[in-house]
Design a protein around this motif. Structure first.
Motif, PDB file in Angstrom:
ATOM      1  N   GLN A   1       0.816  -1.209   0.000  1.00 34.65           N
ATOM      2  CA  GLN A   1       0.000   0.000   0.000  1.00 34.65           C
ATOM      3  C   GLN A   1       0.853   1.263   0.000  1.00 34.65           C
ATOM      4  OE1 GLN A   1      -2.090   1.727   3.673  1.00 34.65           O
ATOM      5  NE2 GLN A   1      -3.715   0.492   2.753  1.00 34.65           N
TER       6      GLN A   1
ATOM      7  N   ASP B   1      -5.472  -1.104   9.164  1.00 37.71           N
ATOM      8  CA  ASP B   1      -6.103  -0.407   8.039  1.00 37.71           C
ATOM      9  C   ASP B   1      -5.734  -1.085   6.717  1.00 37.71           C
ATOM     10  OD1 ASP B   1      -7.310   1.485   9.645  1.00 37.71           O
ATOM     11  OD2 ASP B   1      -5.785   3.030   9.307  1.00 37.71           O
TER      12      ASP B   1
ATOM     13  N   PRO C   1     -12.170  -6.240   3.290  1.00 37.98           N
ATOM     14  CA  PRO C   1     -13.081  -5.414   4.107  1.00 37.98           C
ATOM     15  C   PRO C   1     -14.061  -6.222   4.958  1.00 37.98           C
ATOM     16  CG  PRO C   1     -12.972  -4.626   1.835  1.00 37.98           C
ATOM     17  CD  PRO C   1     -12.295  -5.951   1.853  1.00 37.98           C
TER      18      PRO C   1
ATOM     19  N   GLN D   1      -8.290  -2.916   4.152  1.00 39.16           N
ATOM     20  CA  GLN D   1      -8.394  -2.486   2.758  1.00 39.16           C
ATOM     21  C   GLN D   1      -8.306  -3.688   1.826  1.00 39.16           C
ATOM     22  OE1 GLN D   1      -5.921   0.845   1.590  1.00 39.16           O
ATOM     23  NE2 GLN D   1      -5.917   0.202  -0.543  1.00 39.16           N
ATOM     24  N   ARG D   2      -7.475  -4.653   2.189  1.00 38.21           N
ATOM     25  CA  ARG D   2      -7.333  -5.854   1.369  1.00 38.21           C
ATOM     26  C   ARG D   2      -8.565  -6.744   1.480  1.00 38.21           C
ATOM     27  NH1 ARG D   2      -3.150  -7.881  -1.815  1.00 38.21           N
ATOM     28  NH2 ARG D   2      -3.840  -9.876  -2.644  1.00 38.21           N
TER      29      ARG D   2
END
Length: 352
Positions: free
Chosen positions: A55, A265, A272, A269-270
């Motif tokens: 990320q 986080d 949800p 994000q990967r």
């Protein structure tokens, strides 16, 4: 296994020099190298640094295009790298030891040790009459086929003097493990302590109250566990890519320890659909139980104690009756580790 005093406050203080060039990429002008990585398990909190490195562009800074796939077990990750299905993996070094003993000319290498304490266990119901390894005889123990604890069970049986032929082993889907145990469909289940604990939590089961753990480390199996493992081909043909991979992951570990929420986080994000609270607790427990170790200042995260590692090799070789004993250098390659002062961490967090 050593027990540790509870640590306080969910914060990680990172002892790093204050320089913006500390983790600067060395491959910005080079051609991008694609590296496919298989993780140890389905996406979860203790994989935070992999997702954060991607990320935040740490892999890209090293000239790498990293593809992350979820795995099917820490043991499976080793074979998937060895067969060329993946370039790197997050896998169990004990499986790597066995593989190297049998295939001395064609095996992957561990290059960054993350889990420094043995997480392997057999969980039983708290009201069970199974209290010691000897009580497992005549019972049925279940686990996913590629689970590290299941793979190491023959070694555990030999060390503890139990007759493994008197124990029925049942292969099951990972999602069924905790439910089958709590419903007494099996007498025990194989797994990593924190995998079982927090998968049980997701199922509404209080593993600390309802389960009892027979931990391999309590019976003389002082083993390392999951490490970054890379293919022989990558080590020999593109050592700069291996070095860049380790540098990026080490950087993301530093970021995660400095701010747990930032790491979570990246996980969310990967994937949800994960339960954020459970994955945060799973990560913190993994830091405490599997990553934290006493001589951090002497070695730094990612490195190994060679004498301890050699003893671990002997345990695996003896317990599995392997014909050859690999050397430490055959299994673990220290050439790709960042300098020690970039791998020293002070952990200070509240136990979940």
């Amino acid at each position: 296994m050593r027990t540790r005093p509870w640590l306080t406050h969910a914060v990680a203080a990172l002892l790093l020099a204050c320089t913006p060039l500390m983790f600067a990429g060395t491959a910005s002008a080079q051609q991008t190298t694609t590296i496919r990585i298989v993780l140890n398990w389905k996406y979860e909190g203790p994989q935070a640094w992999f997702f954060l490195a991607k990320q935040r562009g740490y892999f890209a800074d090293q000239g790498l295009n990293v593809i992350l796939d979820q795995g099917s077990g820490s043991s499976a990750a080793v074979s998937q790298v060895a067969t060329g299905a993946y370039d790197a993996g997050f896998g169990d070094v004990n499986t790597l030891i066995e593989f190297a003993a049998k295939s001395p000319d064609d095996h992957p290498y561990a290059v960054y040790q993350i889990y420094n304490q043995p997480p392997f266990t057999i969980a039983v119901n708290a009201n069970s009459d199974i209290k010691t390894p000897a009580d497992l005889e005549g019972k049925t123990i279940a686990g996913p086929a590629n689970d590290g604890a299941l793979k190491l069970f023959p070694a555990f049986a030999k060390i503890t003097g139990i007759d493994a032929s008197k124990i029925d082993i049942l292969n099951i889907e990972p999602r069924l493990r905790e439910q089958m145990l709590i419903r007494e469909r099996v007498d025990g289940v194989f797994g990593y302590v924190n995998t079982i604990r927090f998968s049980a939590m997701l199922a509404g089961i209080d593993a600390n109250k309802d389960f009892r753990f027979i931990r391999y480390g309590d019976y003389g199996m002082d083993l390392y566990s999951n490490a970054i493992i890379v293919s022989k081909e990558l080590v020999e043909n593109n050592p700069d890519a291996v070095r860049g991979l380790v540098t990026a992951i080490n950087h993301a570990i530093a970021d995660t320890l400095a701010d747990i929420d930032t790491g979570i986080d990246a996980v969310m994000q990967r994937e949800p659909l994960l339960n954020r609270d459970v994955e945060t607790k799973r990560l913190l427990a993994t830091l405490r139980d599997e990553i934290d170790f006493d001589n951090m200042g002497d070695l730094g995260l990612g490195n190994i104690d060679e004498q301890r590692f050699a003893k671990a090799i002997d345990i695996v070789v003896d317990a599995k009756d392997l014909e050859r004993t690999p050397t430490v250098d055959e299994i673990f390659d220290t050439r790709f580790l960042p300098p020690k002062n970039k791998r020293i961490y002070t952990l200070d967090y509240e136990a979940p």
